[in-house]
Design a protein around this motif. Structure first.
Motif, PDB file in Angstrom:
ATOM      1  N   PRO A 198       0.799  -1.220   0.000  1.00  0.00           N
ATOM      2  CA  PRO A 198       0.000   0.000   0.000  1.00  0.00           C
ATOM      3  C   PRO A 198       0.834   1.274   0.000  1.00  0.00           C
ATOM      4  CG  PRO A 198      -0.267  -1.191   2.078  1.00  0.00           C
ATOM      5  CD  PRO A 198       0.574  -2.031   1.169  1.00  0.00           C
ATOM      6  N   ASN A 199       2.074   1.217   0.435  1.00  0.00           N
ATOM      7  CA  ASN A 199       2.896   2.424   0.514  1.00  0.00           C
ATOM      8  C   ASN A 199       3.929   2.510  -0.601  1.00  0.00           C
ATOM      9  OD1 ASN A 199       1.552   3.323   2.811  1.00  0.00           O
ATOM     10  ND2 ASN A 199       2.875   2.143   4.157  1.00  0.00           N
ATOM     11  N   ASP A 200       3.679   1.878  -1.748  1.00  0.00           N
ATOM     12  CA  ASP A 200       4.597   2.011  -2.879  1.00  0.00           C
ATOM     13  C   ASP A 200       4.734   3.480  -3.201  1.00  0.00           C
ATOM     14  OD1 ASP A 200       3.660  -0.958  -4.789  1.00  0.00           O
ATOM     15  OD2 ASP A 200       5.086  -0.685  -3.167  1.00  0.00           O
ATOM     16  N   SER A 201       5.947   4.002  -3.150  1.00  0.00           N
ATOM     17  CA  SER A 201       6.145   5.445  -3.267  1.00  0.00           C
ATOM     18  C   SER A 201       5.905   5.984  -4.662  1.00  0.00           C
ATOM     19  CB  SER A 201       7.550   5.813  -2.801  1.00  0.00           C
ATOM     20  OG  SER A 201       8.508   5.182  -3.639  1.00  0.00           O
ATOM     21  N   ALA A 202       5.974   5.172  -5.694  1.00  0.00           N
ATOM     22  CA  ALA A 202       5.811   5.678  -7.063  1.00  0.00           C
ATOM     23  C   ALA A 202       4.357   6.050  -7.361  1.00  0.00           C
ATOM     24  CB  ALA A 202       6.295   4.646  -8.064  1.00  0.00           C
ATOM     25  N   TRP A 203       3.407   5.353  -6.760  1.00  0.00           N
ATOM     26  CA  TRP A 203       2.011   5.585  -7.117  1.00  0.00           C
ATOM     27  C   TRP A 203       1.527   6.997  -6.801  1.00  0.00           C
ATOM     28  CZ3 TRP A 203       0.341   2.592 -10.663  1.00  0.00           C
ATOM     29  CH2 TRP A 203       0.772   1.271 -10.733  1.00  0.00           C
ATOM     30  N   PRO A 204       1.773   7.540  -5.620  1.00  0.00           N
ATOM     31  CA  PRO A 204       1.258   8.889  -5.348  1.00  0.00           C
ATOM     32  C   PRO A 204       2.138  10.022  -5.878  1.00  0.00           C
ATOM     33  CG  PRO A 204       2.240   8.004  -3.363  1.00  0.00           C
ATOM     34  CD  PRO A 204       2.298   6.916  -4.412  1.00  0.00           C
ATOM     35  N   THR A 205       3.326   9.712  -6.367  1.00  0.00           N
ATOM     36  CA  THR A 205       4.261  10.742  -6.814  1.00  0.00           C
ATOM     37  C   THR A 205       3.860  11.281  -8.182  1.00  0.00           C
ATOM     38  OG1 THR A 205       6.018   9.610  -5.611  1.00  0.00           O
ATOM     39  CG2 THR A 205       6.691  11.265  -7.224  1.00  0.00           C
ATOM     40  N   LYS A 206       3.762  12.613  -8.277  1.00  0.00           N
ATOM     41  CA  LYS A 206       3.378  13.237  -9.538  1.00  0.00           C
ATOM     42  C   LYS A 206       4.431  12.963 -10.612  1.00  0.00           C
ATOM     43  CE  LYS A 206       2.069  17.540 -11.629  1.00  0.00           C
ATOM     44  NZ  LYS A 206       1.174  18.633 -11.469  1.00  0.00           N
ATOM     45  N   GLY A 207       3.971  12.521 -11.774  1.00  0.00           N
ATOM     46  CA  GLY A 207       4.863  12.255 -12.897  1.00  0.00           C
ATOM     47  C   GLY A 207       5.515  10.884 -12.881  1.00  0.00           C
ATOM     48  N   ALA A 208       5.332  10.130 -11.790  1.00  0.00           N
ATOM     49  CA  ALA A 208       5.965   8.819 -11.686  1.00  0.00           C
ATOM     50  C   ALA A 208       5.132   7.722 -12.348  1.00  0.00           C
ATOM     51  CB  ALA A 208       6.221   8.470 -10.224  1.00  0.00           C
ATOM     52  N   THR A 209       3.895   8.057 -12.704  1.00  0.00           N
ATOM     53  CA  THR A 209       3.034   7.077 -13.359  1.00  0.00           C
ATOM     54  C   THR A 209       2.518   7.653 -14.670  1.00  0.00           C
ATOM     55  OG1 THR A 209       1.016   7.836 -12.253  1.00  0.00           O
ATOM     56  CG2 THR A 209       2.285   6.099 -11.153  1.00  0.00           C
ATOM     57  N   LEU A 210       2.014   6.777 -15.506  1.00  0.00           N
ATOM     58  CA  LEU A 210       1.393   7.208 -16.752  1.00  0.00           C
ATOM     59  C   LEU A 210       0.366   6.165 -17.162  1.00  0.00           C
ATOM     60  CD1 LEU A 210       3.802   6.650 -19.770  1.00  0.00           C
ATOM     61  CD2 LEU A 210       4.175   5.642 -17.566  1.00  0.00           C
ATOM     62  N   SER A 211      -0.556   6.570 -18.010  1.00  0.00           N
ATOM     63  CA  SER A 211      -1.573   5.636 -18.480  1.00  0.00           C
ATOM     64  C   SER A 211      -0.992   4.743 -19.571  1.00  0.00           C
ATOM     65  CB  SER A 211      -2.780   6.400 -19.037  1.00  0.00           C
ATOM     66  OG  SER A 211      -2.448   6.996 -20.269  1.00  0.00           O
ATOM     67  N   HIS A 212      -1.660   3.646 -19.824  1.00  0.00           N
ATOM     68  CA  HIS A 212      -1.171   2.764 -20.890  1.00  0.00           C
ATOM     69  C   HIS A 212      -1.245   3.475 -22.242  1.00  0.00           C
ATOM     70  CE1 HIS A 212      -5.473   1.763 -21.569  1.00  0.00           C
ATOM     71  NE2 HIS A 212      -5.085   1.382 -22.768  1.00  0.00           N
ATOM     72  N   LYS A 213      -2.211   4.360 -22.413  1.00  0.00           N
ATOM     73  CA  LYS A 213      -2.316   5.124 -23.665  1.00  0.00           C
ATOM     74  C   LYS A 213      -1.111   6.044 -23.837  1.00  0.00           C
ATOM     75  CE  LYS A 213      -6.372   3.893 -25.319  1.00  0.00           C
ATOM     76  NZ  LYS A 213      -6.532   3.275 -26.610  1.00  0.00           N
ATOM     77  N   SER A 214      -0.718   6.699 -22.747  1.00  0.00           N
ATOM     78  CA  SER A 214       0.468   7.567 -22.811  1.00  0.00           C
ATOM     79  C   SER A 214       1.730   6.762 -23.075  1.00  0.00           C
ATOM     80  CB  SER A 214       0.623   8.355 -21.509  1.00  0.00           C
ATOM     81  OG  SER A 214      -0.435   9.251 -21.348  1.00  0.00           O
ATOM     82  N   ALA A 215       1.824   5.575 -22.478  1.00  0.00           N
ATOM     83  CA  ALA A 215       2.987   4.709 -22.703  1.00  0.00           C
ATOM     84  C   ALA A 215       3.052   4.280 -24.164  1.00  0.00           C
ATOM     85  CB  ALA A 215       2.922   3.482 -21.794  1.00  0.00           C
ATOM     86  N   GLU A 216       1.891   3.992 -24.748  1.00  0.00           N
ATOM     87  CA  GLU A 216       1.851   3.615 -26.165  1.00  0.00           C
ATOM     88  C   GLU A 216       2.335   4.769 -27.030  1.00  0.00           C
ATOM     89  OE1 GLU A 216      -2.210   2.469 -26.887  1.00  0.00           O
ATOM     90  OE2 GLU A 216      -2.038   0.648 -25.694  1.00  0.00           O
ATOM     91  N   LYS A 217       1.842   5.967 -26.744  1.00  0.00           N
ATOM     92  CA  LYS A 217       2.177   7.138 -27.556  1.00  0.00           C
ATOM     93  C   LYS A 217       3.625   7.587 -27.336  1.00  0.00           C
ATOM     94  CE  LYS A 217       0.582  11.828 -28.448  1.00  0.00           C
ATOM     95  NZ  LYS A 217      -0.348  12.881 -28.058  1.00  0.00           N
ATOM     96  N   GLU A 218       4.021   7.669 -26.071  1.00  0.00           N
ATOM     97  CA  GLU A 218       5.339   8.207 -25.734  1.00  0.00           C
ATOM     98  C   GLU A 218       6.487   7.264 -26.062  1.00  0.00           C
ATOM     99  OE1 GLU A 218       7.479   9.739 -21.655  1.00  0.00           O
ATOM    100  OE2 GLU A 218       5.329  10.072 -21.873  1.00  0.00           O
ATOM    101  N   PHE A 219       6.279   5.964 -25.850  1.00  0.00           N
ATOM    102  CA  PHE A 219       7.365   5.005 -26.011  1.00  0.00           C
ATOM    103  C   PHE A 219       7.189   4.074 -27.201  1.00  0.00           C
ATOM    104  CE2 PHE A 219       7.459   6.139 -21.490  1.00  0.00           C
ATOM    105  CZ  PHE A 219       8.770   6.555 -21.383  1.00  0.00           C
TER     106      PHE A 219
END
Length: 117
Positions: free
Chosen positions: A5-26
């Motif tokens: 529950p305390n994974d630090s990446a999840w609440p951090t701004k910019g540390a996550t992205l949607s699968h759509k963004s991953a498709e487009k960006e990468f």
């Protein structure tokens, strides 16, 4: 996959992205993302906006997957391309602000009757 529950990446701004963004960006496909999830290389959370479902992914894990699959050079090229797009967008905004400020400056100088400064 089990999540702490305390994974630090999840609440951090910019540390996550949607699968759509991953498709487009990468340049990943949805199938590659699903394969990464099944292989345990990508953590995900299900989310939705206005009823449209999407997967939330951790950016560093997506970058590691791209690096592993396509090489470091491809990852760097994608990052550089994204940074260049952001720079161009910011420069365009600054140019628009400059034009607006120049116009307002001219109006104020005209109102003051001061053409010299």
């Amino acid at each position: 996959m089990t999540f702490k529950p305390n994974d630090s990446a999840w609440p951090t701004k910019g540390a996550t992205l949607s699968h759509k963004s991953a498709e487009k960006e990468f340049g990943l496909t949805f199938d590659e993302i699903v394969a990464g999830i099944r292989a345990g290389k990508l953590q995900y959370r299900e989310n939705s906006i206005y009823g449209a479902p999407f997967l939330r992914l951790i950016r560093s894990e997506v970058e590691a997957l791209v690096s592993e699959k396509y090489g470091e050079e491809q990852l760097h090229r994608k990052k550089w391309k994204k940074e260049l797009l952001e720079i161009n967008r910011t420069m365009k905004q600054v140019k628009q602000q400059m034009l607006s400020l120049e116009t307002r400056k001219a109006e104020l100088l005209e109102l003051l009757g001061d053409k010299g400064s």
